[in-house]
Every structure is written in C-alpha cells, then in structure tokens.
Write a protein that holds these residues in place. Sequence first.
Motif, PDB file in Angstrom:
ATOM      1  N   PRO A 124      66.547  54.491   8.508  1.00 16.76           N
ATOM      2  CA  PRO A 124      65.132  54.171   8.312  1.00 16.76           C
ATOM      3  C   PRO A 124      64.229  55.364   8.587  1.00 16.76           C
ATOM      4  O   PRO A 124      64.549  56.214   9.425  1.00 16.76           O
ATOM      5  N   GLU A 125      63.128  55.429   7.878  1.00 18.31           N
ATOM      6  CA  GLU A 125      62.124  56.456   8.185  1.00 18.31           C
ATOM      7  C   GLU A 125      61.490  56.184   9.545  1.00 18.31           C
ATOM      8  O   GLU A 125      61.091  57.114  10.244  1.00 18.31           O
ATOM      9  N   GLU A 126      61.418  54.908   9.914  1.00 16.25           N
ATOM     10  CA  GLU A 126      60.916  54.524  11.224  1.00 16.25           C
ATOM     11  C   GLU A 126      61.870  53.502  11.841  1.00 16.25           C
ATOM     12  O   GLU A 126      62.418  52.652  11.133  1.00 16.25           O
ATOM     13  N   MET A 127      62.102  53.613  13.132  1.00 15.47           N
ATOM     14  CA  MET A 127      62.902  52.624  13.844  1.00 15.47           C
ATOM     15  C   MET A 127      62.237  52.328  15.169  1.00 15.47           C
ATOM     16  O   MET A 127      61.414  53.104  15.668  1.00 15.47           O
ATOM     17  N   ILE A 128      62.576  51.171  15.744  1.00 22.66           N
ATOM     18  CA  ILE A 128      62.023  50.754  17.035  1.00 22.66           C
ATOM     19  C   ILE A 128      63.168  50.283  17.910  1.00 22.66           C
ATOM     20  O   ILE A 128      63.986  49.454  17.500  1.00 22.66           O
ATOM     21  N   VAL A 129      63.231  50.810  19.116  1.00 24.35           N
ATOM     22  CA  VAL A 129      64.252  50.401  20.072  1.00 24.35           C
ATOM     23  C   VAL A 129      63.618  50.328  21.454  1.00 24.35           C
ATOM     24  O   VAL A 129      62.821  51.191  21.834  1.00 24.35           O
ATOM     25  N   ASP A 130      63.926  49.263  22.198  1.00 21.81           N
ATOM     26  CA  ASP A 130      63.482  49.137  23.584  1.00 21.81           C
ATOM     27  C   ASP A 130      64.545  49.758  24.492  1.00 21.81           C
ATOM     28  O   ASP A 130      65.747  49.506  24.321  1.00 21.81           O
ATOM     29  N   THR A 186      56.710  57.622  19.812  1.00 26.40           N
ATOM     30  CA  THR A 186      55.682  56.966  20.623  1.00 26.40           C
ATOM     31  C   THR A 186      56.370  56.021  21.601  1.00 26.40           C
ATOM     32  O   THR A 186      57.163  55.163  21.192  1.00 26.40           O
ATOM     33  N   PHE A 187      56.090  56.201  22.894  1.00 26.99           N
ATOM     34  CA  PHE A 187      56.639  55.365  23.953  1.00 26.99           C
ATOM     35  C   PHE A 187      55.513  54.505  24.521  1.00 26.99           C
ATOM     36  O   PHE A 187      54.461  55.023  24.897  1.00 26.99           O
ATOM     37  N   GLU A 213      56.546  42.205  24.277  1.00 25.59           N
ATOM     38  CA  GLU A 213      55.461  42.972  23.690  1.00 25.59           C
ATOM     39  C   GLU A 213      54.689  43.713  24.781  1.00 25.59           C
ATOM     40  O   GLU A 213      54.631  43.261  25.930  1.00 25.59           O
ATOM     41  N   PRO A 214      54.079  44.854  24.450  1.00 23.88           N
ATOM     42  CA  PRO A 214      53.276  45.587  25.431  1.00 23.88           C
ATOM     43  C   PRO A 214      52.094  44.753  25.912  1.00 23.88           C
ATOM     44  O   PRO A 214      51.507  43.983  25.155  1.00 23.88           O
ATOM     45  N   LEU A 215      51.752  44.923  27.168  1.00 27.53           N
ATOM     46  CA  LEU A 215      50.596  44.248  27.749  1.00 27.53           C
ATOM     47  C   LEU A 215      49.336  45.069  27.470  1.00 27.53           C
ATOM     48  O   LEU A 215      49.415  46.270  27.204  1.00 27.53           O
ATOM     49  N   THR A 246      67.093  53.084  34.960  1.00 31.49           N
ATOM     50  CA  THR A 246      67.433  52.651  36.317  1.00 31.49           C
ATOM     51  C   THR A 246      66.303  52.818  37.327  1.00 31.49           C
ATOM     52  O   THR A 246      66.425  52.352  38.455  1.00 31.49           O
ATOM     53  N   ASN A 247      65.204  53.460  36.955  1.00 31.29           N
ATOM     54  CA  ASN A 247      64.044  53.517  37.842  1.00 31.29           C
ATOM     55  C   ASN A 247      63.118  52.325  37.632  1.00 31.29           C
ATOM     56  O   ASN A 247      62.017  52.276  38.196  1.00 31.29           O
ATOM     57  N   GLY A 248      63.549  51.357  36.797  1.00 33.62           N
ATOM     58  CA  GLY A 248      62.766  50.152  36.577  1.00 33.62           C
ATOM     59  C   GLY A 248      61.806  50.230  35.409  1.00 33.62           C
ATOM     60  O   GLY A 248      61.176  49.218  35.063  1.00 33.62           O
ATOM     61  N   LYS A 249      61.699  51.377  34.759  1.00 32.34           N
ATOM     62  CA  LYS A 249      60.776  51.518  33.639  1.00 32.34           C
ATOM     63  C   LYS A 249      61.447  51.110  32.327  1.00 32.34           C
ATOM     64  O   LYS A 249      62.628  51.391  32.103  1.00 32.34           O
ATOM     65  N   THR A 250      60.671  50.445  31.480  1.00 31.48           N
ATOM     66  CA  THR A 250      61.147  50.021  30.169  1.00 31.48           C
ATOM     67  C   THR A 250      60.111  50.434  29.130  1.00 31.48           C
ATOM     68  O   THR A 250      58.903  50.245  29.337  1.00 31.48           O
ATOM     69  N   TYR A 251      60.594  51.028  28.046  1.00 32.26           N
ATOM     70  CA  TYR A 251      59.700  51.525  26.998  1.00 32.26           C
ATOM     71  C   TYR A 251      60.083  50.941  25.650  1.00 32.26           C
ATOM     72  O   TYR A 251      61.264  50.744  25.355  1.00 32.26           O
ATOM     73  N   ARG A 252      59.052  50.696  24.832  1.00 28.49           N
ATOM     74  CA  ARG A 252      59.275  50.456  23.408  1.00 28.49           C
ATOM     75  C   ARG A 252      59.127  51.806  22.709  1.00 28.49           C
ATOM     76  O   ARG A 252      58.073  52.431  22.764  1.00 28.49           O
TER      77      ARG A 252
END
Length: 360
Positions: free
Chosen positions: A273-279, A317-318, A327-329, A283-289
């Motif tokens: 894909p030209e664009e993909m999204i993965v979450d 973009t994170f 979803e992001p808050l 281990t530091n507790g941070k989660t990014y889209r």
Amino acid sequence: MSAAMNKKKNEYFDVVSADLSQLDRNADPLVNNSYFFGGYGMDGSCFTMRLGQRTNGTAEIFVILVMPDGRYLTSEKQEYPLDEAPIKVRNIIPARDWNVVYEGTMVDMNDGSKHECTLRFDYIARLPIFYPMRDGDLRGIAESFARRRWNKAFFKSLAGDTGVNNEGSKTKQIHYEQTGRLVGSVTLDGIETQFSYAGIRDRAFGKRDWNYMNVHIWLIAATPQGEVMNFSIVSYPHASNMFCGYCDYDEDRNYALSDYKIISYDHTNGVGPEEMIVDCKFTNGKTYRVKTHRQHDLVTKFDGGNFYFHEAVGDFTFTTIPDLGCEPLPGAKVINAKGTIEMGWNKDSSRWGTYDKDKD
C-alpha cells in the motif's frame, strides 16, 4: 514458550566480535554478511543503502538517495562481483563508529539520466546496540512458535533460513540495529552537498535463504531530535508474523515493541500500500497509531527474483492512543518522522498469508 525464549536473554552477546565479523567464503553457500545504513532529513532529503556480501562471490547492493532539491536517484545495479562492490564499510570503534563510502553511478529515477556519485559519511552511535535476543520483548517470537504444532515437520522447517540445526552455531542468523547520526557529504557530478542525518545502522550475518522467506515489513522512523522507532515483522514456513522492534521517543533509551495490531494494510498484488496504519505498543507503556506514506520506491530482487523488496522512504505520523485498536483521544500527542518503508514478498503469492495474528 515465553519462558524458554527468555532464557536466551542470559546468553552472552559479544558486540565487538559481531561488528568485526567478516565473510568466510568457504562457508555455507547461503551465508550472508550485510550492512545497512539509513539517514533521514526532515526536509525530505535522505539515503538508505545496503551491502550484502555472499559466499558465491557476489555483492547485493542498493542505494536510494533523495537530494534536498527533490531529485530521487538509485544505484545503477543491484548486484556486483564481490571484489568490485561500490560500497566500502570500515569499522572505527566496535559498537559505536563506522566510516562508509559509496562510489559509483546513480540513476535519476525521474528522467533516467546517469550521474557519478560519491557518498561518504561517518556513522556515530547515539544509543547502545539493540540485539533482539537480548534487548527485545520475545513475545513476538514466542507467540509465533506457540501457534504451531511442534512435530518433525516444524523442526525440519525451523532449520531452513535460521541456521537452527546441528551445525547452527556456524550459520546461525544474527541481526541487530543501532540508533545514531550520519554526518558526511554527497558529491554528484562534482557538486558537493553536506548533510547531518538522524538514522540507524543494521548489521546481519549468518544463513539467509531469500526463497525461505514468505513476506516481511520493516519500518524505520527518525524524528528531528534523532529518536528512532523500528518495527519489523516476518513470516517463514515454520512460523508466521514474528515481530520485533523498539522506540526511544521522548526517552533516552530503547524500549522494546511488545505487541502490534494492523489497522490498514493490503498486499496490493505484491506492491504494497502507498499508505498503511499499524498500532504499536512498547514496554514503557506507550502505544502509538503509526501511519506511513511511501514517497520513493525501488524494487530490489534477490535470488533471481525468488524474493523481492519494495524499498522506499517516506513520511510517518505517530499519534498516542490508549491501547491497540483504540482511537486517539482529544489532544493526543502527534509526532512526525521520516524514514524507511520496506516491504518484501516471495514470488509465490500463495505463501503471503496475512499480517493479522487473529487470522494466522
């Protein structure tokens, strides 16, 4: 399975011997000794390059170069006689400093014109080496192995690419990465341009059978501050969706990738894909889209086309999210980055499968 994998963390890893390891031309025909360097500017200029030395006397090469004026160039060829490889790497201090020079012809991918190029730089480490078997969260490997039936076929297949067999210590595949800064210059047709990029180096050696791999994704994303996120996932016949990675965003050390969830991805008939999204959860507790946007793409074929990459660079973009799949808050932090977007496929599309663990 996790308990068994975590015992590996106590095994000694000699970073000096690993960095200084050289190709033994008398070794197994599938043994590989490779070096990757990638440097990324926030203005879009960047380069990625790989030298893969093979016991059959060949060198696998790719170089992608994007200039500050937007010109996109790639190395003229992707395979050379080993002694004629246009990339020269020299270790200065093991586990820290390297000097690299590329001298050869580059092709402008916009108009096909050819240009003589000298790319030279020093790599200076910013953080210690990240060696997955010592520093990673091995859940990504343990889960993949645990999903399989452990029979004779499994263990026979396990020996395929990884060198895990009775002679494994001689051909075992070693792979590690390191965050750093790449400072140097690129000279195109006699005109020199200086650069200082955030980025990484990747070091690998041991048995690598390209045709044994099913599919893989490798993402590298560098911020203006020089921080790096890495995400990799690979599938083999013996185990699928083995994942690993790390991130030091807003930190002063690497934290390992502990889990992931693919939100948007399609093999797109082996183009990606030209664009993909993965979450991604760490281990530091941070989660990014993580959203990727591919800008420049080079098809790199290995083993006569049995396995091929779409090697690209682009934007990331994170966005911080509460957990995988959420979803992001409102007011969520957003981080922009530049880096490498690499996707690979076996020529046999029946082996591709899916990156969705729930469907594995």
